[in-house]
Design an enzyme around this catalytic site. Structure first.
Site, mmCIF file in Angstrom:
data_model
loop_
_atom_site.group_PDB
_atom_site.id
_atom_site.type_symbol
_atom_site.label_atom_id
_atom_site.label_comp_id
_atom_site.label_asym_id
_atom_site.label_seq_id
_atom_site.Cartn_x
_atom_site.Cartn_y
_atom_site.Cartn_z
ATOM 1 N N GLU A 226 -47.147 -39.149 33.742
ATOM 2 C CA GLU A 226 -47.193 -38.272 35.076
ATOM 3 C C GLU A 226 -48.690 -37.838 35.183
ATOM 4 O OE1 GLU A 226 -47.645 -33.784 35.308
ATOM 5 O OE2 GLU A 226 -46.179 -34.087 33.241
ATOM 6 N N GLU B 240 -44.998 -37.103 40.209
ATOM 7 C CA GLU B 240 -46.164 -37.617 40.071
ATOM 8 C C GLU B 240 -45.996 -38.859 38.504
ATOM 9 O OE1 GLU B 240 -49.517 -34.178 40.134
ATOM 10 O OE2 GLU B 240 -48.320 -33.677 38.614
ATOM 11 N N ASP C 167 -50.826 -38.117 38.783
ATOM 12 C CA ASP C 167 -51.718 -37.751 39.252
ATOM 13 C C ASP C 167 -52.952 -37.927 39.512
ATOM 14 O OD1 ASP C 167 -52.621 -34.446 39.511
ATOM 15 O OD2 ASP C 167 -53.583 -34.949 37.938
#
Length: 227
Positions: free
Chosen positions: A41, A117, A45
């Protein structure tokens, strides 16, 4: 997760994973396993911010960096990502621990946003930046096409303030009403009061600033309903 479920999810996101372990990791919450989606993640991002920044830079050559940054913050916000997750029905594919599942984790906006993400990070790890960018831009295409550079760069607090000033009303009042969670993972709850509504509106976020923005957005929606 069954192969049928994995295939369904791949169809919804428009990308077929050859390494299904990457997809499984992307939908695994930390409450389910130590081998979860937090690291992937983090990668997703950063990729998302880069891809959207580049898209905005090319789409709006006449807009300065401050406004581009504000447009990007709206597009990559947790609220937008959670909406995309709902469009993919990601909640049904999440791997959650029993406690998290029983408390409604599959519907929690922050959890859903994290999975989007993580999927971005997983696609990048398997197929590289170009394929990852193509998928992200496909997911965001309707939102990018709908952008109005004259107004969309303004965040919710700015839009609310301008609306109240135009109606010759007092400025909104933001009040922090709750802070919960461990120091490294706090949740802030902020109430926003305006003279045009009979009661305040509350919203939460991972920082006080984000909570205030979320509350302002909810007030704007409430004001539309009473018009």
């Amino acid at each position: 997760m069954s192969l049928a479920s994995l295939d369904q999810l791949c169809q919804k996101i428009g990308y077929e994973f050859k390494d299904t372990s990457l997809l499984t990791m992307a939908v695994t919450h930390r409450s389910f396993s130590a081998d979860n989606n937090e690291r992937i993640e983090f990668l997703g991002d950063s990729l998302l911010n880069m891809i959207i920044a580049e898209a905005l830079y090319r789409r709006f050559p006449g807009i300065d960096e401050g406004d581009l940054s504000r447009i990007r913050s709206v597009l990559v916000s947790g609220k937008t990502l959670a909406t995309i997750a709902l469009e993919f029905d990601l909640g049904r594919y999440l791997r959650l621990g029993a406690g998290e599942k029983n408390s409604g984790g599959q519907r929690r906006a922050s959890t859903l946003a994290d999975v989007v993400e993580a999927l971005i990070g997983a696609i990048y790890l398997e197929s590289g930046f170009d394929v990852c960018r193509e998928r992200v831009l496909a997911w965001f295409a309707p939102r990018l096409s709908a952008l109005n550079p004259e107004s969309s760069h303004k965040d919710a607090k700015t839009r609310l303030q301008e609306l109240l000033q135009a109606r010759k009303q007092p400025l909104p009042n933001y009040q922090l009403i709750e802070t919960a969670g461990a120091d490294h993972q706090q949740t802030f709850v902020v109430a926003c009061s305006v003279s045009l509504l009979t009661s305040s509106v509350s919203a939460s976020g991972s920082s006080r600033r984000k909570a205030e923005q979320a509350a302002a957005e909810q007030v704007l929606l409430a004001l539309k309903e009473v018009e």
